[in-house]
Motif scaffolding. Structure first.
Motif, PDB file in Angstrom:
ATOM      1  N   GLY A 132      12.804 -27.296  18.264  1.00 51.39           N
ATOM      2  CA  GLY A 132      13.178 -28.697  18.488  1.00 51.39           C
ATOM      3  C   GLY A 132      12.301 -29.354  19.532  1.00 51.39           C
ATOM      4  N   LEU A 133      11.937 -28.594  20.563  1.00 52.25           N
ATOM      5  CA  LEU A 133      11.084 -29.132  21.629  1.00 52.25           C
ATOM      6  C   LEU A 133       9.698 -29.496  21.093  1.00 52.25           C
ATOM      7  N   ASN A 135       8.915 -30.246  17.996  1.00 48.75           N
ATOM      8  CA  ASN A 135       9.067 -31.416  17.130  1.00 48.75           C
ATOM      9  C   ASN A 135       9.299 -32.686  17.936  1.00 48.75           C
ATOM     10  N   LEU A 136      10.084 -32.585  19.007  1.00 49.98           N
ATOM     11  CA  LEU A 136      10.344 -33.753  19.858  1.00 49.98           C
ATOM     12  C   LEU A 136       9.056 -34.274  20.473  1.00 49.98           C
ATOM     13  N   VAL A 139       6.985 -36.081  17.915  1.00 51.11           N
ATOM     14  CA  VAL A 139       7.495 -37.444  17.705  1.00 51.11           C
ATOM     15  C   VAL A 139       7.062 -38.351  18.854  1.00 51.11           C
ATOM     16  N   LEU A 140       7.245 -37.873  20.076  1.00 51.12           N
ATOM     17  CA  LEU A 140       6.887 -38.684  21.246  1.00 51.12           C
ATOM     18  C   LEU A 140       5.389 -38.971  21.287  1.00 51.12           C
ATOM     19  N   VAL A 161      10.098 -40.243  12.271  1.00 50.68           N
ATOM     20  CA  VAL A 161      11.183 -39.382  12.760  1.00 50.68           C
ATOM     21  C   VAL A 161      11.752 -38.552  11.609  1.00 50.68           C
ATOM     22  N   ASN A 164       9.531 -35.585  10.821  1.00 52.37           N
ATOM     23  CA  ASN A 164       9.640 -34.481  11.767  1.00 52.37           C
ATOM     24  C   ASN A 164      11.011 -33.821  11.750  1.00 52.37           C
TER      25      ASN A 164
END
Length: 268
Positions: A132-133, A135-136, A139-140, A161, A164
Motif C-alpha cells: 500500500g505504501l 502504491n500510495l 499516486v502522490l 487512483v 493504482n
C-alpha cells in the motif's frame, strides 16, 4: 489480530527496502511527468506507429497516447512498475515466512506465546502495508508532478487512483499465493522458485495471448488478463467487479495461508 511487536520488528528488518521502493517510485513518476510536455500526443503516436502491431497490443496502446494518464501507464505501469511489484510480491512473502523456517529463526518466533495464525497474519499485514505504501507514493508522485511540473493540469486523478487501486489488489493476489508457497515449503529457494515460476508463467500466457488470435484463449487462464494499465488509466475499464474479484481472491488465499501454516509440521 496482529502482533505489534513482530510487526515493528519486520519494519526494522525490511523498512529501508520498502522505503527505497516507495520513494524511488515517487521520483520515477515525477520524472515521467516532467518529460511529458516534450512528448506531444502527435509525436508519441508517430513513434508508436513504428512498433509492430502485436507489440502495441501487448502493451495496450493500439489507440495511441492521448493524455498524461496514458503516458504514465505506458511508460511506468506497463513495464518498470510491473517488474518492481512482481519482485516485491514474490520476494517479500518468501522472506517473511520461508526464510525464517529455512534459517531456523521461526523456532524462536513460535517459542513465544503467539499462535501460528496470528504470526503469519502479522507477516501478511506487513506485506500489505508495504504494498500500500508503494502504491500510495506512486499516486502522490503523479499528483505532485501534475501540480508542480506542468503549466496546466493534465492528470485525470480519479482514473489514476483507480489504476493504482487495481494494481494494489492485483499484486495482493500474487503476494497471497507467494505466502502460500512459503508456507508449503521449508526451503526458501524452493518457495521463491515456485512463486516466481507461477508469476512468470501467468505473464507469459498473457503475453502470448495478446500476440495472436489463435492463442487468445490463453488469457482466460491467467491472472494478468486483469492487468490492463493503459485501459484502466483511460477509464475504459469498469473496475468494480475487477476490484471485488481480486480483493475476495486475495482474502481467501490469505485465510488459506493461515490454515496451512497452522497445520504445518515445520520440523523445527
Amino acid at each position: 489480530m496482529i502482533n505489534l511487536a513482530l510487526y515493528r520488528a519486520m519494519w526494522r528488518l525490511h523498512g529501508k527496502t520498502l522505503g527505497a521502493m516507495a520513494i524511488g517510485s515517487f521520483f520515477y513518476v515525477l520524472m515521467i511527468v516532467s518529460i511529458y510536455p516534450y512528448f506531444t500526443p502527435e509525436y508519441t503516436n508517430e513513434l508508436l506507429k513504428k512498433m509492430p502491431e502485436e507489440m502495441m497490443k501487448v502493451f495496450g496502446i493500439e489507440a495511441g497516447v492521448q493524455r498524461l494518464n496514458d503516458f504514465i501507464a505506458m511508460e511506468y505501469h506497463s513495464f518498470m512498475y510491473l517488474i518492481l511489484l512482481m519482485v516485491y510480491s514474490v520476494v517479500i512473502p518468501t522472506r517473511l515466512v520461508a526464510r525464517h523456517v529455512d534459517r531456523g529463526s521461526m523456532a524462536f518466533l513460535l517459542s513465544t506465546p503467539l499462535s501460528r495464525p496470528r504470526l503469519v497474519l502479522t507477516q501478511v499485514a506487513f506485506f500489505i502495508t508495504g504494498l500500500g505504501l508503494i502504491n500510495l507514493f506512486t499516486v502522490l508522485g503523479g499528483i505532485a508532478g501534475d501540480a508542480w511540473m506542468l503549466d496546466q493540469p493534465a492528470l485525470d486523478r480519479s482514473n489514476y487512483v483507480e489504476l493504482n487501486l487495481v494494481c494494489f489488489l492485483f499484486f495482493s493476489v500474487i503476494g497471497a499465493y507467494s505466502f502460500l508457497f512459503s508456507c508449503l515449503f521449508d526451503d526458501e529457494k524452493k518457495a521463491s522458485s515456485w512463486s516466481a515460476t507461477v508469476t512468470i508463467l501467468f505473464y507469459a500466457m498473457d503475453f502470448a495471448g495478446k500476440l495472436g488470435e489463435k492463442l487468445d484463449w490463453l488469457r482466460n487462464w491467467t491472472l494478468f488478463s486483469l492487468y490492463e494499465p493503459v485501459r484502466l488509466a483511460r477509464g475504459e475499464e469498469d473496475i468494480l467487479w475487477t476490484a471485488v474479484g481480486l480483493g475476495l481472491t486475495a482474502m481467501v488465499l490469505f485465510l488459506l495461508v493461515a490454515m496451512v501454516f497452522r497445520r504445518r509440521d515445520l520440523s523445527l
